[in-house]
Scaffold this active site. Structure first.
Site, PDB file in Angstrom:
ATOM      1  CG  HIS A  72      -2.291  -1.164   7.987  1.00 30.08           C
ATOM      2  ND1 HIS A  72      -2.854  -1.802   9.068  1.00 30.08           N
ATOM      3  CD2 HIS A  72      -2.901  -1.684   6.891  1.00 30.08           C
ATOM      4  CE1 HIS A  72      -3.767  -2.672   8.647  1.00 30.08           C
ATOM      5  NE2 HIS A  72      -3.803  -2.606   7.315  1.00 30.08           N
TER       6      HIS A  72
ATOM      7  CE1 TYR B 236      -8.648  -8.297   6.583  1.00 29.50           C
ATOM      8  CE2 TYR B 236      -6.559  -8.061   7.739  1.00 29.50           C
ATOM      9  CZ  TYR B 236      -7.612  -7.500   7.043  1.00 29.50           C
ATOM     10  OH  TYR B 236      -7.636  -6.147   6.808  1.00 29.50           O
TER      11      TYR B 236
ATOM     12  CD  GLU C 102     -13.110   1.754  15.475  1.00 29.06           C
ATOM     13  OE1 GLU C 102     -13.147   0.805  16.282  1.00 29.06           O
ATOM     14  OE2 GLU C 102     -12.301   2.715  15.590  1.00 29.06           O
TER      15      GLU C 102
ATOM     16  CD  GLN D   5      -2.498  -1.415   2.605  1.00 34.08           C
ATOM     17  OE1 GLN D   5      -2.127  -0.809   3.607  1.00 34.08           O
ATOM     18  NE2 GLN D   5      -3.464  -2.331   2.655  1.00 34.08           N
TER      19      GLN D   5
ATOM     20  CE1 TYR E 241     -11.367   8.498  19.655  1.00 38.54           C
ATOM     21  CE2 TYR E 241      -9.091   9.108  20.071  1.00 38.54           C
ATOM     22  CZ  TYR E 241     -10.425   9.446  19.992  1.00 38.54           C
ATOM     23  OH  TYR E 241     -10.812  10.734  20.265  1.00 38.54           O
TER      24      TYR E 241
END
Length: 398
Positions: free
Chosen positions: A173, A287, A266, A108, A276
């Site tokens: 991420h 997964y 979220e 990513q 959080y």
């Protein structure tokens, strides 16, 4: 992996008295609303193609001239003029003169967000986040440039303002969205790097955090952990997985959307110093199908405003502020990757979240970003994974 599972088991044992049973909320803790698939909204719009033949576009910024700057995750910054003409501004894959973008197949990493300085008209400053090579590893950078378009569009005076610590080998991420606040500071989420999720609860690393910086990259002295031993002073909030959308709402709140694993995406109300929960608290499954945590709520952690199961894979985030669609005024829009739609979330007069609907599913496209344009229309970035065939779309009344 075994060490993480053992740590989680110990955490569950030590905190079991905080809950009446597994998955239950501690006394006085508000739980998060769960939402899955919802109905499609009426098609009261039409879609115009502003530009196409883009390669994995990730973000866009509107220039005062009406042109747009668009980042491609594959490493190039481009300008799209009002007629859809595309020009290269800078190629971050060259490593000259700025740090080389890190990217590759099945990861990513790459070029991410772009925003204008709040006083762009006066100073011509733009901010770009991207994954950059650091020797054999990589990390998330925040860079500041002067945008020059007197002749051809180009970047000048590049300056590195921030580098996430530690560096990593992995390419997942990153977070990376940028949001300026009214006081001139900025917030930038940083993902948990996927393999290091337990570090989201540790204040000596940037993984799984939202950081707050001054516009020159320095640390605001009113950040919540300034002066705390063992804590990085840039940290504003922690316990995040991978927030990829962050906005300042019209009523002054900071909201962020966040990727869950298999469910558990979220929307959070972000406040200074708050935890959080990730990965100690989660509504999602791993997964593998197993529970990430036995807890959906714990004292000392914040509940999301809403969580999504199945996962919609939220990416961009916008609050509509135009006049073209009066019924959308003040509502939230989340671009979604996994379920190929844009999620419309009504904003109630009291600031709470209302009904939801799915938009633009008829395109069967992955949506990477959504923006409320200065012209009053909604703008979408599609992401075609097969090649440079992605688009910028403008949503106008039917």
């Amino acid at each position: 992996m075994r060490s993480y599972q053992l740590a989680l088991s110990l955490l569950a044992s030590s905190l079991v008295m905080s809950c009446t049973n597994q998955g239950a909320s501690p006394s006085g803790t508000k739980t998060s609303e769960a939402v899955g698939r919802v109905d499609a909204a009426p098609i009261n719009y039409r879609l115009e193609t502003v530009a196409d033949d883009l390669d994995h576009p990730w973000s866009l910024a509107f220039l005062p001239s009406g042109d747009m700057l668009v980042t491609e995750r594959t490493g190039k910054l481009k300008r799209v003029d009002k007629n859809g003409k595309i020009e290269l501004v800078h190629d971050f894959t060259s490593g000259d003169p700025y740090p080389k973008a890190h990217m590759g197949e099945a990861i990513q990493a790459g070029l991410f967000d772009i925003v204008l300085h709040p006083q762009f008209d006066a100073n011509r400053l733009i901010y770009i986040s991207y994954a950059a090579e650091q020797g054999d590893e990589n990390t998330l950078l925040l860079m500041r440039f002067t945008y020059d378009d007197m002749a051809a569009p180009r970047l000048a005076d590049g300056e590195q303002l921030f580098a996430a610590s530690p560096t990593r080998i992995q390419g997942n991420h990153y977070g990376a969205r940028i949001q300026f606040l009214p006081d001139g500071t900025l917030l930038m989420p940083i993902g948990d790097a996927f393999h290091f999720r337990e570090k989201a609860q540790q204040l000596d690393t940037h993984f799984g955090k939202i950081v707050r910086l001054n516009d020159d990259g320095s640390v605001p002295q009113d950040n919540p952990f300034v002066g705390q031993e063992g804590a990085l002073p840039e940290i504003w909030s922690y316990g995040h997985r991978n927030p990829q959308g962050i906005i300042l709402t019209a009523d002054g709140r900071v909201l962020a959307n966040e990727h869950g694993a298999a469910g558990g995406d979220e929307i959070n109300h972000i406040e200074a110093g708050k935890n959080y929960g990730w990965p100690s608290v989660s509504y999602g499954l791993d997964y593998s199908g197993g529970r990430i945590s036995p807890f959906e709520a714990l004292d000392g952690t914040e509940q999301s405003l809403v969580h999504f199961t199945p996962s919609i894979a939220p990416s961009g985030f916008a609050q509509y502020a135009g006049e073209a669609f009066p019924d959308w005024q003040g509502d939230l829009f989340l671009s979604a990757l996994a379920l190929t739609h844009v999620r419309h979330v009504e904003m109630n007069p009291d600031g709470s979240l209302g009904k939801q609907a799915e938009l633009f599913g008829e395109l069967n496209a992955r949506f990477r970003d959504v923006r409320s344009g200065p012209d009053g229309y909604l703008y979408l970035l599609t992401e075609d994974q097969s090649g440079p065939t992605s688009k910028i779309l403008r949503v106008v009344p039917k």
